[in-house]
Design an enzyme around this catalytic site. Structure first.
Site, PDB file in Angstrom:
ATOM      1  N   GLU A 115      -9.607  -4.977  -3.595  1.00 24.33           N
ATOM      2  CA  GLU A 115     -10.475  -3.951  -2.587  1.00 24.33           C
ATOM      3  C   GLU A 115     -11.745  -3.380  -3.150  1.00 24.33           C
ATOM      4  O   GLU A 115     -12.096  -2.320  -2.568  1.00 24.33           O
ATOM      5  CB  GLU A 115      -9.507  -2.915  -1.871  1.00 24.33           C
ATOM      6  CG  GLU A 115      -8.302  -3.642  -1.268  1.00 24.33           C
ATOM      7  CD  GLU A 115      -8.831  -4.387   0.212  1.00 24.33           C
ATOM      8  OE1 GLU A 115      -9.882  -4.217   0.471  1.00 24.33           O
ATOM      9  OE2 GLU A 115      -7.713  -4.916   0.780  1.00 24.33           O
ATOM     10  N   HIS A 138      -5.871   3.512  -1.344  1.00 24.86           N
ATOM     11  CA  HIS A 138      -5.376   2.612  -0.432  1.00 24.86           C
ATOM     12  C   HIS A 138      -3.999   2.503  -0.584  1.00 24.86           C
ATOM     13  O   HIS A 138      -3.723   2.130  -1.827  1.00 24.86           O
ATOM     14  CB  HIS A 138      -6.205   1.359  -0.219  1.00 24.86           C
ATOM     15  CG  HIS A 138      -5.783   0.257   0.334  1.00 24.86           C
ATOM     16  ND1 HIS A 138      -5.449   0.397   1.631  1.00 24.86           N
ATOM     17  CD2 HIS A 138      -5.259  -0.931   0.074  1.00 24.86           C
ATOM     18  CE1 HIS A 138      -4.745  -0.649   2.239  1.00 24.86           C
ATOM     19  NE2 HIS A 138      -4.643  -1.655   0.990  1.00 24.86           N
ATOM     20  N   HIS A 140      -0.118   1.192   1.702  1.00 24.11           N
ATOM     21  CA  HIS A 140       0.692   0.660   2.945  1.00 24.11           C
ATOM     22  C   HIS A 140       1.717   1.612   3.547  1.00 24.11           C
ATOM     23  O   HIS A 140       2.923   0.997   3.494  1.00 24.11           O
ATOM     24  CB  HIS A 140       1.204  -0.663   2.695  1.00 24.11           C
ATOM     25  CG  HIS A 140       0.108  -1.690   2.005  1.00 24.11           C
ATOM     26  ND1 HIS A 140       0.487  -2.962   1.420  1.00 24.11           N
ATOM     27  CD2 HIS A 140      -1.196  -1.530   1.981  1.00 24.11           C
ATOM     28  CE1 HIS A 140      -0.610  -3.591   1.022  1.00 24.11           C
ATOM     29  NE2 HIS A 140      -1.855  -2.647   1.479  1.00 24.11           N
ATOM     30  N   HIS A 210      -2.474  -3.332   8.438  1.00 29.17           N
ATOM     31  CA  HIS A 210      -2.673  -3.221   7.036  1.00 29.17           C
ATOM     32  C   HIS A 210      -2.225  -2.100   6.241  1.00 29.17           C
ATOM     33  O   HIS A 210      -1.367  -1.969   5.291  1.00 29.17           O
ATOM     34  CB  HIS A 210      -4.166  -3.694   6.718  1.00 29.17           C
ATOM     35  CG  HIS A 210      -4.357  -3.949   5.182  1.00 29.17           C
ATOM     36  ND1 HIS A 210      -5.510  -4.647   4.723  1.00 29.17           N
ATOM     37  CD2 HIS A 210      -3.614  -3.612   4.200  1.00 29.17           C
ATOM     38  CE1 HIS A 210      -5.434  -4.608   3.428  1.00 29.17           C
ATOM     39  NE2 HIS A 210      -4.404  -4.050   3.049  1.00 29.17           N
TER      40      HIS A 210
END
Ligand code: 13P
Ligand code: ZN
Length: 263
Positions: A115, A138, A140, A210
């Protein structure tokens, strides 16, 4: 390698937050990634480090990141191991003087997260705007990702209002709410470009089906925002699983909070 105190503090914070991501159950296998602009903490010994990798061409020129340094978690690396051995699972990269490529300079040649296009595009964009954000996470988060599977929640600020209404803390500590990026291929420049558009308005963005991405001046702030939003999502889920739809705080109650806390 011996790092200066400032850098050591940042490395410890990356490890601390990576541990939380794992404990929360948001970091299955290699799920999630972290980047931190460490340029201000970089001293001469780091500046003199030779490259440990080839020159890796960036997907676009990062105009505002020339000669900036980043601590970035490695692709395929597990957050639980970033926590226990940060420099075995993350590396320091240096952006070139023309902003077109990067090299890994420390501590091991660990390839940055897939990413990276999103992380660097975000840093480049925010720095260009003179914003003070240095950290990008980032991850989840289960309940928040689950909520993005409901098309009814994907309209502008629908999810923000629902999550705010679950508990006063969310209204108070995530005053901007959450932006939504429609499903886009992970690791793509398109995902990066869609994300920066949301960052004009929000500090936390949900990538449909996502994960979440958040920015902050350090890592504590964006982690806490995702955690607080996640708490609201869990309260919503909990009420639904008890068989009723939660009423949520009223608009008037949320306005009262907005005034009381100057939000
Ligand atoms: P990396 O292991 O490349 O960081 O990818 C994890 C992830 O969450 C991709 O979106
Ligand atoms: Zn992901």
């Amino acid at each position: 390698m011996q790092y200066n105190e400032k850098l050591q503090t940042i490395i410890s914070q990356v490890a601390e937050i990576a541990g939380y991501l794992w404990e929360r159950g948001w970091a299955e296998r290699n799920g999630g990634n972290i980047s931190y602009n460490i340029t201000e903490a970089v001293d001469d010994p780091i500046r003199r480090l030779p490259a440990l990798s080839d020159r890796i061409v960036l997907p676009k020129t990062m105009t505002h990141l020339k000669e900036n340094y980043f601590l970035v978690t490695g692709t395929g690396r597990r957050m639980r191991y970033v926590c226990s051995a940060p420099m075995e699972n993350a590396s320091i990269i240096r952006i070139s003087a023309d902003g077109t490529y990067y090299e890994i300079v420390a501590e091991k040649p660990i390839q940055p997260t897939s990413e990276l296009p999103s992380h660097l595009t975000i840093h480049d964009y925010l720095l260009g705007q003179g914003r003070p954000n240095k950290a990008v996470i980032h991850t989840h988060p289960i309940e928040l990702v689950a909520m993005t599977h409901n098309p009814d929640f994907l309209g502008k600020d629908v999810l923000s209002r629902l999550l705010w209404s679950m508990i006063p803390e969310t209204r108070a500590f995530c005053p901007k709410g959450v932006g939504i990026v429609p499903y886009t291929l992970p690791g793509s420049l398109e995902l990066a470009e869609n994300t920066i558009r949301q960052l004009d308005e929000y500090d936390v963005v949900l990538w449909e089906k996502h994960g979440a991405l958040a920015i902050g001046e350090d890592l504590i702030e964006p982690f806490d925002m995702i955690d607080t939003l996640s708490k609201s999502a869990k309260i919503y889920e909990s009420a639904c699983s008890m068989g009723f739809h939660p009423t949520g705080m009223t608009e008037a109650q949320m306005d009262e909070l907005k005034q009381a806390f100057n939000l």
